[in-house]
Write an enzyme that holds these catalytic residues in place. Structure first.
Site, mmCIF file in Angstrom:
data_model
loop_
_atom_site.group_PDB
_atom_site.id
_atom_site.type_symbol
_atom_site.label_atom_id
_atom_site.label_comp_id
_atom_site.label_asym_id
_atom_site.label_seq_id
_atom_site.Cartn_x
_atom_site.Cartn_y
_atom_site.Cartn_z
ATOM 1 N N HIS A 1 -2.081 -16.397 -7.074
ATOM 2 C CA HIS A 1 -3.042 -16.987 -6.120
ATOM 3 C C HIS A 1 -4.035 -17.977 -6.736
ATOM 4 O O HIS A 1 -5.247 -17.768 -6.718
ATOM 5 C CB HIS A 1 -3.794 -15.902 -5.330
ATOM 6 C CG HIS A 1 -4.248 -14.716 -6.126
ATOM 7 N ND1 HIS A 1 -5.044 -14.834 -7.226
ATOM 8 C CD2 HIS A 1 -4.002 -13.395 -5.963
ATOM 9 C CE1 HIS A 1 -5.270 -13.631 -7.710
ATOM 10 N NE2 HIS A 1 -4.642 -12.744 -6.962
ATOM 11 N N LYS B 1 1.599 -6.709 -13.935
ATOM 12 C CA LYS B 1 0.428 -7.354 -13.344
ATOM 13 C C LYS B 1 -0.795 -7.080 -14.211
ATOM 14 O O LYS B 1 -1.101 -5.935 -14.537
ATOM 15 C CB LYS B 1 0.206 -6.792 -11.928
ATOM 16 C CG LYS B 1 -1.090 -7.246 -11.227
ATOM 17 C CD LYS B 1 -0.944 -8.658 -10.670
ATOM 18 C CE LYS B 1 -2.199 -9.144 -9.952
ATOM 19 N NZ LYS B 1 -2.332 -8.659 -8.593
ATOM 20 N N ARG C 1 0.830 -1.232 0.000
ATOM 21 C CA ARG C 1 0.000 0.000 0.000
ATOM 22 C C ARG C 1 0.857 1.271 0.000
ATOM 23 O O ARG C 1 1.464 1.587 -0.944
ATOM 24 C CB ARG C 1 -0.973 0.012 1.210
ATOM 25 C CG ARG C 1 -1.730 -1.301 1.445
ATOM 26 C CD ARG C 1 -2.713 -1.606 0.372
ATOM 27 N NE ARG C 1 -3.600 -2.720 0.748
ATOM 28 C CZ ARG C 1 -4.255 -3.453 -0.149
ATOM 29 N NH1 ARG C 1 -4.144 -3.222 -1.433
ATOM 30 N NH2 ARG C 1 -5.039 -4.440 0.240
ATOM 31 N N HIS D 1 -3.958 -12.017 -12.314
ATOM 32 C CA HIS D 1 -5.094 -12.343 -11.446
ATOM 33 C C HIS D 1 -6.147 -12.903 -12.391
ATOM 34 O O HIS D 1 -6.758 -12.174 -13.164
ATOM 35 C CB HIS D 1 -5.607 -11.099 -10.719
ATOM 36 C CG HIS D 1 -6.843 -11.344 -9.894
ATOM 37 N ND1 HIS D 1 -6.974 -10.921 -8.592
ATOM 38 C CD2 HIS D 1 -8.010 -11.970 -10.178
ATOM 39 C CE1 HIS D 1 -8.158 -11.285 -8.119
ATOM 40 N NE2 HIS D 1 -8.814 -11.911 -9.074
ATOM 41 N N ASP E 1 0.025 -13.003 -0.795
ATOM 42 C CA ASP E 1 -1.017 -12.050 -1.190
ATOM 43 C C ASP E 1 -1.444 -11.204 0.027
ATOM 44 O O ASP E 1 -2.632 -10.962 0.244
ATOM 45 C CB ASP E 1 -2.226 -12.736 -1.826
ATOM 46 C CG ASP E 1 -3.113 -11.741 -2.580
ATOM 47 O OD1 ASP E 1 -2.700 -10.564 -2.733
ATOM 48 O OD2 ASP E 1 -4.203 -12.120 -3.011
ATOM 49 N N PRO F 1 -11.741 -7.024 -0.367
ATOM 50 C CA PRO F 1 -11.175 -8.369 -0.322
ATOM 51 C C PRO F 1 -9.680 -8.353 -0.022
ATOM 52 O O PRO F 1 -8.962 -7.472 -0.502
ATOM 53 C CB PRO F 1 -11.446 -8.917 -1.727
ATOM 54 C CG PRO F 1 -11.629 -7.727 -2.597
ATOM 55 C CD PRO F 1 -12.074 -6.586 -1.740
ATOM 56 N N GLY F 2 -9.224 -9.325 0.741
ATOM 57 C CA GLY F 2 -7.802 -9.433 1.059
ATOM 58 C C GLY F 2 -7.585 -9.537 2.554
ATOM 59 O O GLY F 2 -8.351 -8.977 3.334
#
Ligand SMILES: [Zn+2]
Length: 448
Positions: free
Chosen positions: A237, A146, A65, A181, A310, A329-330
């Site tokens: 993931h 990504k 972050r 992802h 993750d 989410p996470g």
């Protein structure tokens, strides 16, 4: 100033065995591994009796972050959490605010990180449709590009096969993997729109929308694109065992497709999500227990290349909404991954050498981290010392991360990291961070 250290009475994995000896570290590098009597003199000696030295662990997928999301986590707290979890290098994801999708943004991250981090940090870049930026980001040292097919950051036309082909070719050109992802956005949105509108959103509905099929569809589509482009794909993931079958078939045909899974897909299942709701919510979501057992078996059989956490910290209020679709989410992961896996080592379910391969060697090799991933003379002195006997219960209120909610709270563990060295400097000692900000290095991917 201490420039050389002897670690003595330490157990060192050698092939399938543990040998007792010492490690001499000087100026950030491992100079000698051997019997204590044969080590050169050092400024400082650390008695590591009862501990096992592993090559520093590498988390290839974490969200540190910072910038405008510093309320969730910042480079300092995120790397303190990583050090506490035994990681010496973390590859940070680009979906920050602002996103890491241009050379200017990446330079800002390097500048901001350099004085804050206590472990090494490298950066993934967001796959942009501006081809000249892909070249620049590659040149600056981004470790991968990504591609989030569910929530693209930056927003690009991910459904456009022509564009995707062009971008994959460009990434191949700059010799970087595309980290994916893999969830098909169209399918998720169609399923979501079919849920009983007007009724309260439920976990069951969320699972129906973020289905196994949505992952499999995306994985298969990306493999098709890899077939024409020969780009290196790294599937992030992995949550569905069937996706792995597709990946293995692609590998048999000579394609470069690597993959990771995360501890929550192996140690949790849908029942945790039903019970803990937002606190256990990730995308892709955790699956049924048969699937999680199969993923575990695939991991111990070396069919899954690596374990990444993750680590995805959020503020408490972002995890506790009644509406599951409103929950961010996470989950935080860097402080729980190693203890969860060491517990399996103690149970005889996992060999330490497999853990080291999946959490150090393979991430270093797949992402091109030179001097890392192996404990050897001449290599970087990034080391994780573990105590396989230590017993404790996971307690997220004690996390170094700003995110203090975990679906693993209360899990009983045996085995934990007790000392983390980065470039020969002790960063974490018995859970305490003992290094200054800026001890870690901001890494750049070498040209390959
Ligand atoms: Zn992620």
């Amino acid at each position: 100033m201490t420039t050389s250290i002897n670690l003595i009475n330490v157990k060192i994995p050698h092939r399938e065995e543990l040998l007792e000896g010492g490690i001499h570290v000087e100026e950030g590098r491992i100079i000698k591994i051997g019997k204590e009597a044969n080590l050169p003199r050092a400024d400082r000696t650390i008695d590591a009796k009862g501990l096992i030295a592993l090559p520093g662990l590498i988390d290839a997928h974490a969200h540190l972050r910072d910038l405008q999301l510093s309320y969730k986590e910042d480079f300092y707290t995120g790397t303190c959490a990583a050090a506490a979890g035994g990681f010496t290098t973390v590859l940070d994801m680009p979906n920050t605010v602002p996103a890491t999708d241009s050379s200017i943004r990446l330079k800002e991250k390097y500048e901001r990180a350099e004085n804050e981090i206590v472990v090494n940090v490298g950066f993934h870049a967001g796959l942009t449709d501006r081809l000249e930026e892909i070249s620049k980001l590659g040149g600056l040292g981004a470790f991968s590009f990504k591609l989030n097919l569910y929530k693209p950051t930056p927003e690009i036309a991910v459904e456009d096969d022509g564009l995707m082909t062009q971008l994959l070719l460009k990434c191949k050109d700059v010799r970087r993997p595309v980290t994916v992802h893999a969830e098909d956005r169209g399918l998720i949105e169609r399923k979501r729109s079919q849920l009983n509108t007007g009724k309260k959103p439920t976990v069951e509905g969320f699972l129906r929308a973020h289905s196994k099929e949505a992952e499999l569809l995306a994985v298969n589509r990306m493999i098709d694109l890899a077939r024409t482009t020969r780009a290196h794909l790294h599937i992030c993931h992995l949550s569905v065992i069937k996706s792995l079958n597709s990946i293995e078939e692609a590998r048999r045909k000579g394609l470069r497709v690597t993959c990771e899974t995360s501890p929550h897909y192996m140690f949790l299942n849908e029942n945790y999500l039903r019970r803990l709701k937002g606190i256990a919510l990730t995308v892709p979501p955790v699956r049924d227990s048969t699937n999680s057992r199969k993923l575990w078996n695939a991991f111990i059989d070396s069919r899954i290349d690596l374990i990444a956490t993750d680590h995805a910290p959020h503020a408490e209020e972002e995890k506790t909404s009644d509406d599951i679709w409103e929950v961010s989410p996470g989950i935080p992961g860097v402080e729980t991954a190693l203890p969860l896996l060491l517990t399996q080592v103690n149970r005889g379910q996992l060999h330490l050498s497999r853990l080291v391969k999946a959490m150090s060697e393979e991430p270093a090799s797949i992402f091109g981290l030179r001097g890392k991933g192996r404990m050897k003379q001449g290599g970087d002195a990034d080391l994780t010392l573990i105590d396989l006997k230590a017993k404790f219960k996971i307690d997220s209120t004690k996390f170094h991360s700003k995110a203090k909610l975990s679906p693993f709270d209360g899990f009983k563990c045996q085995g934990k990291p007790v000392k983390t060295f980065v470039a020969g400097k002790l960063v974490m000692d018995n859970g305490e961070i003992v290094a200054e900000k800026g001890t870690g290095s901001a890494l750049k991917a070498a040209g390959r």
